[in-house]
Design a protein around this motif. Structure first.
Motif, PDB file in Angstrom:
ATOM      1  N   LEU A   1       0.851  -1.186   0.000  1.00 47.69           N
ATOM      2  CA  LEU A   1       0.000   0.000   0.000  1.00 47.69           C
ATOM      3  C   LEU A   1       0.883   1.231   0.000  1.00 47.69           C
ATOM      4  O   LEU A   1       1.762   1.377   0.851  1.00 47.69           O
ATOM      5  CB  LEU A   1      -0.895   0.010   1.238  1.00 47.69           C
TER       6      LEU A   1
ATOM      7  N   MET B   1      -2.221   0.549  -4.845  1.00 50.14           N
ATOM      8  CA  MET B   1      -1.918  -0.706  -4.174  1.00 50.14           C
ATOM      9  C   MET B   1      -1.363  -1.675  -5.202  1.00 50.14           C
ATOM     10  O   MET B   1      -1.776  -1.668  -6.366  1.00 50.14           O
ATOM     11  CB  MET B   1      -3.115  -1.281  -3.426  1.00 50.14           C
TER      12      MET B   1
ATOM     13  N   CYS C   1      -8.592   0.324  -0.429  1.00 47.46           N
ATOM     14  CA  CYS C   1      -8.292   0.924   0.864  1.00 47.46           C
ATOM     15  C   CYS C   1      -9.556   1.601   1.371  1.00 47.46           C
ATOM     16  O   CYS C   1     -10.063   2.525   0.736  1.00 47.46           O
ATOM     17  CB  CYS C   1      -7.165   1.943   0.749  1.00 47.46           C
TER      18      CYS C   1
END
Length: 164
Positions: free
Chosen positions: A64, A69, A130
């Protein structure tokens, strides 16, 4: 002359021997990989799912960063996997995976922190993103496909603002 030889031994040879002995002790005891060796080489980059701490559970590495990502694999066979998630960014992040009736996520990770998330995946398409603030909308999202044959290539996905 005997005094000069003694002075030489005390001032030059003695400290040199002590420094050499100390260096030998440090080499023998320090910096190894736990198996008695004094050096270790870095682990090779993994291109296919590897085994994690749980016997028989393959692992997928997730990196991340701000704001993308990277997954080591994006195509997997159905089964249990451990996602090893590392926050290499400068902001807090987490990883959430949802699809095929399942939704799981890691705890929020401060910069530099890691977490493992073990999930059982069925055939289908999964959204990976996320869940912190609006990071998903900033591009921290991708898809994971489960079913058929697992990917054997590098599989690294550097999703930038165009996720799924």
């Amino acid at each position: 002359m005997a005094m000069t030889l003694m002075t030489f031994a005390r001032r030059i040879v003695g400290p040199g021997l002590a420094a050499g002995a100390l260096a030998g002790i440090l080499v023998a005891c320090g910096g190894g990989d736990g198996n008695g060796g004094g050096s270790s080489s870095p682990a090779p980059e993994k291109t296919a799912p590897t085994q994690s701490g749980k016997p028989g559970t393959p692992q997928v590495n997730v990196k991340l960063v701000d704001f993308k990502m990277e997954l080591s694999e994006r195509t997997l066979k159905a089964g249990a996997y451990t996602f090893v998630v590392k926050n290499d960014g400068h902001h807090d992040h987490a990883m959430e995976i949802e699809g095929s009736g399942m939704e799981q996520k890691t705890r929020q990770l401060a910069p530099g922190e890691s977490a493992n998330l073990t999930v059982s995946l069925k055939d289908g398409t999964y959204k990976v993103y996320c869940p912190v603030d609006d990071h998903k909308d900033l591009g921290m999202k991708t898809e994971l496909t489960v079913g058929g044959t697992a990917s054997t290539g590098s599989g690294t996905d550097t999703t930038n603002s165009n996720g799924y």
